[in-house]
Scaffold this motif. Structure first.
Motif, PDB file in Angstrom:
ATOM      1  N   THR A   1       0.803  -1.297  -0.083  1.00 27.79           N
ATOM      2  CA  THR A   1       0.009  -0.066  -0.062  1.00 27.79           C
ATOM      3  C   THR A   1       0.945   1.363   0.025  1.00 27.79           C
ATOM      4  OG1 THR A   1      -1.535  -1.216   1.191  1.00 27.79           O
ATOM      5  CG2 THR A   1      -1.726   1.346   1.283  1.00 27.79           C
ATOM      6  N   HIS A   2       2.152   1.093   0.826  1.00 28.09           N
ATOM      7  CA  HIS A   2       2.765   2.323   0.930  1.00 28.09           C
ATOM      8  C   HIS A   2       3.400   2.406  -0.289  1.00 28.09           C
ATOM      9  CE1 HIS A   2       6.975   3.952   2.500  1.00 28.09           C
ATOM     10  NE2 HIS A   2       6.245   4.723   1.918  1.00 28.09           N
ATOM     11  N   LEU A   3       3.948   1.443  -0.939  1.00 26.34           N
ATOM     12  CA  LEU A   3       4.723   1.373  -2.617  1.00 26.34           C
ATOM     13  C   LEU A   3       3.806   2.031  -3.588  1.00 26.34           C
ATOM     14  CD1 LEU A   3       7.220   0.751  -4.058  1.00 26.34           C
ATOM     15  CD2 LEU A   3       6.215  -1.631  -4.262  1.00 26.34           C
ATOM     16  N   GLY A   4       2.494   1.523  -3.501  1.00 28.71           N
ATOM     17  CA  GLY A   4       1.734   1.862  -4.645  1.00 28.71           C
ATOM     18  C   GLY A   4       1.156   3.354  -4.625  1.00 28.71           C
ATOM     19  N   ILE A   5       1.076   3.904  -3.432  1.00 26.76           N
ATOM     20  CA  ILE A   5       0.722   5.227  -3.514  1.00 26.76           C
ATOM     21  C   ILE A   5       2.047   5.978  -3.583  1.00 26.76           C
ATOM     22  CG2 ILE A   5      -0.045   7.027  -1.717  1.00 26.76           C
ATOM     23  CD1 ILE A   5      -1.715   5.080  -0.246  1.00 26.76           C
ATOM     24  N   ARG A   6       3.126   5.833  -3.308  1.00 24.76           N
ATOM     25  CA  ARG A   6       4.457   6.495  -3.624  1.00 24.76           C
ATOM     26  C   ARG A   6       4.469   6.505  -4.838  1.00 24.76           C
ATOM     27  NH1 ARG A   6       8.055   7.492   0.620  1.00 24.76           N
ATOM     28  NH2 ARG A   6       8.952   8.699  -0.927  1.00 24.76           N
ATOM     29  N   GLN A   7       4.243   5.389  -5.746  1.00 24.85           N
ATOM     30  CA  GLN A   7       4.425   5.239  -7.096  1.00 24.85           C
ATOM     31  C   GLN A   7       3.458   6.297  -8.104  1.00 24.85           C
ATOM     32  OE1 GLN A   7       4.662   0.989  -7.952  1.00 24.85           O
ATOM     33  NE2 GLN A   7       6.792   1.027  -7.581  1.00 24.85           N
ATOM     34  N   VAL A   8       2.597   6.671  -7.359  1.00 20.85           N
ATOM     35  CA  VAL A   8       1.456   7.477  -8.020  1.00 20.85           C
ATOM     36  C   VAL A   8       2.353   8.577  -8.810  1.00 20.85           C
ATOM     37  CG1 VAL A   8      -0.875   8.840  -8.139  1.00 20.85           C
ATOM     38  CG2 VAL A   8      -0.521   6.583  -7.004  1.00 20.85           C
TER      39      VAL A   8
ATOM     40  N   THR B   1      -1.286  -2.627  -7.299  1.00 23.34           N
ATOM     41  CA  THR B   1      -0.091  -3.013  -6.438  1.00 23.34           C
ATOM     42  C   THR B   1      -0.755  -3.283  -4.850  1.00 23.34           C
ATOM     43  OG1 THR B   1       1.290  -1.379  -7.329  1.00 23.34           O
ATOM     44  CG2 THR B   1       1.731  -2.036  -5.124  1.00 23.34           C
ATOM     45  N   ILE B   2      -1.613  -2.647  -4.179  1.00 24.35           N
ATOM     46  CA  ILE B   2      -2.464  -2.983  -2.991  1.00 24.35           C
ATOM     47  C   ILE B   2      -3.170  -4.436  -3.050  1.00 24.35           C
ATOM     48  CG2 ILE B   2      -4.278  -2.288  -1.607  1.00 24.35           C
ATOM     49  CD1 ILE B   2      -3.943   0.393  -2.452  1.00 24.35           C
ATOM     50  N   MET B   3      -3.749  -4.782  -4.341  1.00 25.84           N
ATOM     51  CA  MET B   3      -4.217  -6.188  -4.357  1.00 25.84           C
ATOM     52  C   MET B   3      -3.088  -7.239  -4.184  1.00 25.84           C
ATOM     53  SD  MET B   3      -7.530  -6.313  -4.168  1.00 25.84           S
ATOM     54  CE  MET B   3      -7.087  -8.274  -4.673  1.00 25.84           C
ATOM     55  N   ALA B   4      -1.970  -6.722  -4.766  1.00 25.25           N
ATOM     56  CA  ALA B   4      -0.675  -7.630  -4.896  1.00 25.25           C
ATOM     57  C   ALA B   4      -0.624  -7.878  -3.355  1.00 25.25           C
ATOM     58  CB  ALA B   4       0.339  -7.398  -5.438  1.00 25.25           C
TER      59      ALA B   4
END
Length: 275
Positions: free
Chosen positions: A169-176, A206-209
């Motif tokens: 979740t952290h990674l997905g939001i940072r990659q937006v 990414t969150i679903m992963a």
């Protein structure tokens, strides 16, 4: 040589202090978690096996068309034929409970880490500790705080399985892309609107992963949790191991594999369709 640090005594003293002073909190958590597991278990057992197979097949068809639906039906009917349906539903109730709690706590923590560098620097070492500590170690304090049964199994599963949801979740939001965030700000979006309508939808694959990995880890942990009284297929596996019943152990393990494959394919298809 320096004298050995009494780390074991410090940990035991801390656990004893928690048991003595926070017993009410542990009783409340036990009540809530037991109620959650019972709700999932009652719902799964209330539906006839063949009807539930049809429901899973319909979900599989919606996500992956005929091939995925056919494989789902074959796998679940094999579990019914082997006589592990009730145990599989107990295991699925534990997995769903653990995954639900992990997602409820993991996604907000991941969002917090993406917003605050200090929070990320604080949480990351804790996640490293949670992921590298042997899974069996979590069973000891869980039993001390909650006794034997399904509750300590769920607690241990959540501790073991929640890190992927937080990290991704952290990674997905940072990659937006920052340009999209700047565009949302330019159109007058509030922070909540920016999060809900821009960042989370784009970060959802990414969150679903992360949720996928959490479900898989929960499934592996609830099998281990059979050692402390958690019911389900894990108890059959543990009993077969202690009694050296190779055939029964293989059948029970095959039921776990089928459930793992179905849940994995469901979450992967959800991730692809959202993308």
């Amino acid at each position: 040589m320096f004298p050995k640090l009494p780390l074991d005594h410090w940990v035991e003293s801390f656990v004893d202090w928690l048991s003595a002073n926070l017993s009410g909190v542990f009783d409340f958590l036990s009540f809530v978690i037991n109620g959650l597991v019972e709700s999932f278990s009652t719902a799964l057992h209330a539906i006839p096996a063949l009807l539930l197979v049809a429901i899973f097949a319909a979900i599989a068809f919606k996500l992956g068309k005929w091939r995925m639906a056919a494989l789902t039906v074959i796998g679940l009917l094999l579990i019914v034929n082997l006589g592990f349906w009730n145990e599989t539903m107990d295991t699925l109730a534990l997995v769903l409970s653990s995954a639900f709690i992990s997602v409820v706590f993991g996604i907000p923590l991941g969002i917090l880490c993406s917003r605050s560098k200090a929070a990320a620097q604080t949480v990351t070492p804790v996640l490293d500790f949670m992921q590298t500590m042997p899974a069996f170690v979590y069973l000891i304090p869980a039993v001390m705080f909650f006794g034997l049964g399904v509750v300590p199994g769920v607690i241990a599963s959540v501790i073991f399985a929640v890190p992927p949801t937080i990290r991704l979740t952290h990674l997905g939001i940072r990659q937006v892309p920052s340009e999209l965030g700047e565009a949302a700000d330019a159109f007058g979006s509030t922070p909540a609107q920016k999060l809900l309508k821009v960042e989370l939808p784009l970060a959802w694959p990414t969150i679903m992963a992360g949720i996928n990995q959490t479900i898989m880890l929960s499934l592996s942990m609830v099998v281990i949790a059979s050692m402390i009284g958690a019911q389900g297929v894990g108890a059959s596996v543990y009993r077969a191991v202690t009694q050296l019943k190779i055939g029964e152990g293989f059948e029970a393990g095959l039921a776990v594999v089928i459930v793992a494959i179905i849940l994995d394919r469901f979450t992967q298809r959800m991730m692809k369709s959202k993308r």
